[in-house]
Design an enzyme around this catalytic site. Structure first.
Site, mmCIF file in Angstrom:
data_model
loop_
_atom_site.group_PDB
_atom_site.id
_atom_site.type_symbol
_atom_site.label_atom_id
_atom_site.label_comp_id
_atom_site.label_asym_id
_atom_site.label_seq_id
_atom_site.Cartn_x
_atom_site.Cartn_y
_atom_site.Cartn_z
ATOM 1 N N ASN A 9 15.677 1.551 -18.547
ATOM 2 C CA ASN A 9 15.465 0.547 -19.585
ATOM 3 C C ASN A 9 15.121 -0.789 -18.936
ATOM 4 O O ASN A 9 15.992 -1.481 -18.409
ATOM 5 C CB ASN A 9 16.721 0.414 -20.455
ATOM 6 C CG ASN A 9 16.568 -0.637 -21.533
ATOM 7 O OD1 ASN A 9 15.453 -1.060 -21.856
ATOM 8 N ND2 ASN A 9 17.680 -1.060 -22.106
ATOM 9 N N TRP A 10 13.831 -1.140 -18.985
ATOM 10 C CA TRP A 10 13.386 -2.380 -18.349
ATOM 11 C C TRP A 10 13.735 -3.625 -19.161
ATOM 12 O O TRP A 10 13.595 -4.741 -18.682
ATOM 13 C CB TRP A 10 11.868 -2.334 -18.128
ATOM 14 C CG TRP A 10 11.449 -1.483 -16.984
ATOM 15 C CD1 TRP A 10 12.215 -0.559 -16.312
ATOM 16 C CD2 TRP A 10 10.165 -1.475 -16.355
ATOM 17 N NE1 TRP A 10 11.485 0.031 -15.315
ATOM 18 C CE2 TRP A 10 10.222 -0.510 -15.317
ATOM 19 C CE3 TRP A 10 8.981 -2.164 -16.571
ATOM 20 C CZ2 TRP A 10 9.127 -0.237 -14.495
ATOM 21 C CZ3 TRP A 10 7.892 -1.892 -15.751
ATOM 22 C CH2 TRP A 10 7.968 -0.945 -14.721
ATOM 23 N N LYS A 11 14.117 -3.434 -20.412
ATOM 24 C CA LYS A 11 14.428 -4.560 -21.294
ATOM 25 C C LYS A 11 13.221 -5.512 -21.360
ATOM 26 O O LYS A 11 12.087 -5.060 -21.364
ATOM 27 C CB LYS A 11 15.718 -5.259 -20.850
ATOM 28 C CG LYS A 11 16.896 -4.287 -20.729
ATOM 29 C CD LYS A 11 18.192 -4.981 -20.418
ATOM 30 C CE LYS A 11 19.324 -3.963 -20.287
ATOM 31 N NZ LYS A 11 20.637 -4.601 -20.074
ATOM 32 N N HIS A 96 21.576 -0.530 -29.003
ATOM 33 C CA HIS A 96 21.982 -1.180 -27.759
ATOM 34 C C HIS A 96 22.778 -2.442 -28.084
ATOM 35 O O HIS A 96 22.488 -3.148 -29.045
ATOM 36 C CB HIS A 96 20.749 -1.523 -26.922
ATOM 37 C CG HIS A 96 21.069 -1.866 -25.506
ATOM 38 N ND1 HIS A 96 21.597 -3.091 -25.139
ATOM 39 C CD2 HIS A 96 20.942 -1.150 -24.361
ATOM 40 C CE1 HIS A 96 21.788 -3.102 -23.837
ATOM 41 N NE2 HIS A 96 21.396 -1.947 -23.328
ATOM 42 N N GLU A 168 27.882 3.071 -23.601
ATOM 43 C CA GLU A 168 27.667 1.837 -22.855
ATOM 44 C C GLU A 168 28.741 0.826 -23.230
ATOM 45 O O GLU A 168 28.578 0.055 -24.176
ATOM 46 C CB GLU A 168 26.286 1.259 -23.168
ATOM 47 C CG GLU A 168 25.139 2.034 -22.570
ATOM 48 C CD GLU A 168 23.908 1.147 -22.409
ATOM 49 O OE1 GLU A 168 23.357 1.111 -21.306
ATOM 50 O OE2 GLU A 168 23.518 0.485 -23.374
ATOM 51 N N GLY A 174 25.538 -5.333 -17.466
ATOM 52 C CA GLY A 174 25.062 -6.526 -16.766
ATOM 53 C C GLY A 174 26.135 -7.328 -16.065
ATOM 54 O O GLY A 174 25.888 -8.443 -15.612
ATOM 55 N N SER A 213 25.994 -1.151 -15.759
ATOM 56 C CA SER A 213 26.087 -1.498 -14.336
ATOM 57 C C SER A 213 26.041 -0.266 -13.430
ATOM 58 O O SER A 213 26.790 -0.162 -12.445
ATOM 59 C CB SER A 213 27.366 -2.310 -14.066
ATOM 60 O OG SER A 213 27.320 -3.543 -14.755
ATOM 61 N N GLY A 234 19.753 -0.042 -16.476
ATOM 62 C CA GLY A 234 19.102 -1.269 -16.921
ATOM 63 C C GLY A 234 18.360 -1.947 -15.786
ATOM 64 O O GLY A 234 17.378 -1.436 -15.262
#
Length: 253
Positions: A9-11, A96, A168, A174, A213, A234
């Protein structure tokens, strides 16, 4: 579906230069690693077609990071399931925590999007998880139940068939702090048993992911857990060297 299932997931990150470099590097490692696993790439939607063009004969799957439950109309900034199908994406990330927090998406809205995704033959990647305070208060399971129950209420008892579910924990996303492998396995076991119970079907087929993470340092211990079918990565997926290393580690389990 080959396991492990690795979702990148590149966001809100990336550009055409990154896409070019990423796909060029994948082409060298494709047969040895990427072809033997289920790899799902989720860049910003505007880069998916360009990424496919760069891929040529490589066969990888794509996920969009959001979708609307409306098909068309005056919904500025939204994308429909039809548009997702047109660009050749197969999966849709839903629920998300960043969407829930930043765009105020509640369980009902996520369930509506889930329903729209399913009836249009796309595969949801449903993200569920609890906050730090909810964890401290011992509410993890009840929060997860509420997020799951809303899907059943809107979509029916067979809702989770052919679906990916990503646990998640919001407190891990993050932050550099992931849930322990033992806790991950325990929570995924709970989720799986609860969905089977609510579905009243021991043969229902769905896949369990962990996200939060995930790194080269912890993926080995996570991926080997009994109830873990794969991971949702991520920011760690933006660096190709790290991403490949995680795939290599996963492939050995």
């Amino acid at each position: 579906m080959l396991k492990p299932i690795i979702i990148a997931n590149w966001k809100l990150n990336g550009d055409k230069i990154l896409v070019q470099k990423f796909i060029k590097k994948i082409s060298f490692d494709y047969k040895k690693y990427f072809k033997k696993n289920t790899i799902i790439l989720s860049p910003p939607i505007i880069y998916i077609e360009y990424m496919k063009k760069c891929m040529k004969n490589l066969k990888l799957s794509f996920a969009v990071q959001n979708v609307d439950y409306n098909y068309q109309g005056a919904f500025t900034g939204e994308i429909s399931t039809y548009m997702v199908q047109e660009i050749g994406a197969k999966y849709v990330i839903l629920g998300h925590s960043e969407r829930r927090k930043n765009h105020f998406e509640n369980n009902l809205l996520v369930a509506k999007k889930f329903y729209c995704t399913k009836i249009n033959n796309l595969i949801p990647i449903l993200c569920i998880g609890e906050t730090k305070n909810e964890k401290k208060s011992g509410l993890t399971k009840s929060i997860l139940k509420k997020q799951i129950d809303e899907i059943f209420l809107i979509c029916g008892k067979n809702a989770f068939n052919n679906t990916l579910i990503a646990y998640e924990p919001i407190w891990a996303i993050g932050t550099g702090t992931n849930a322990s492998p033992i806790l991950i396995n325990k929570i995924l076991k709970f989720i799986k048993k609860y969905i089977i119970y609510k579905s009243d079907n021991t043969n229902i087929k769905f896949y369990m992911q962990y996200g939060g993470s995930v790194s080269t340092e912890n993926i080995k211990d996570i991926i080997c857990q009994k109830y873990v079918d794969g991971v949702l990565i991520g920011s760690g997926s933006l660096n190709y060297k790290n991403f490949l290393k995680m795939i290599q580690i996963s492939s050995k389990n």
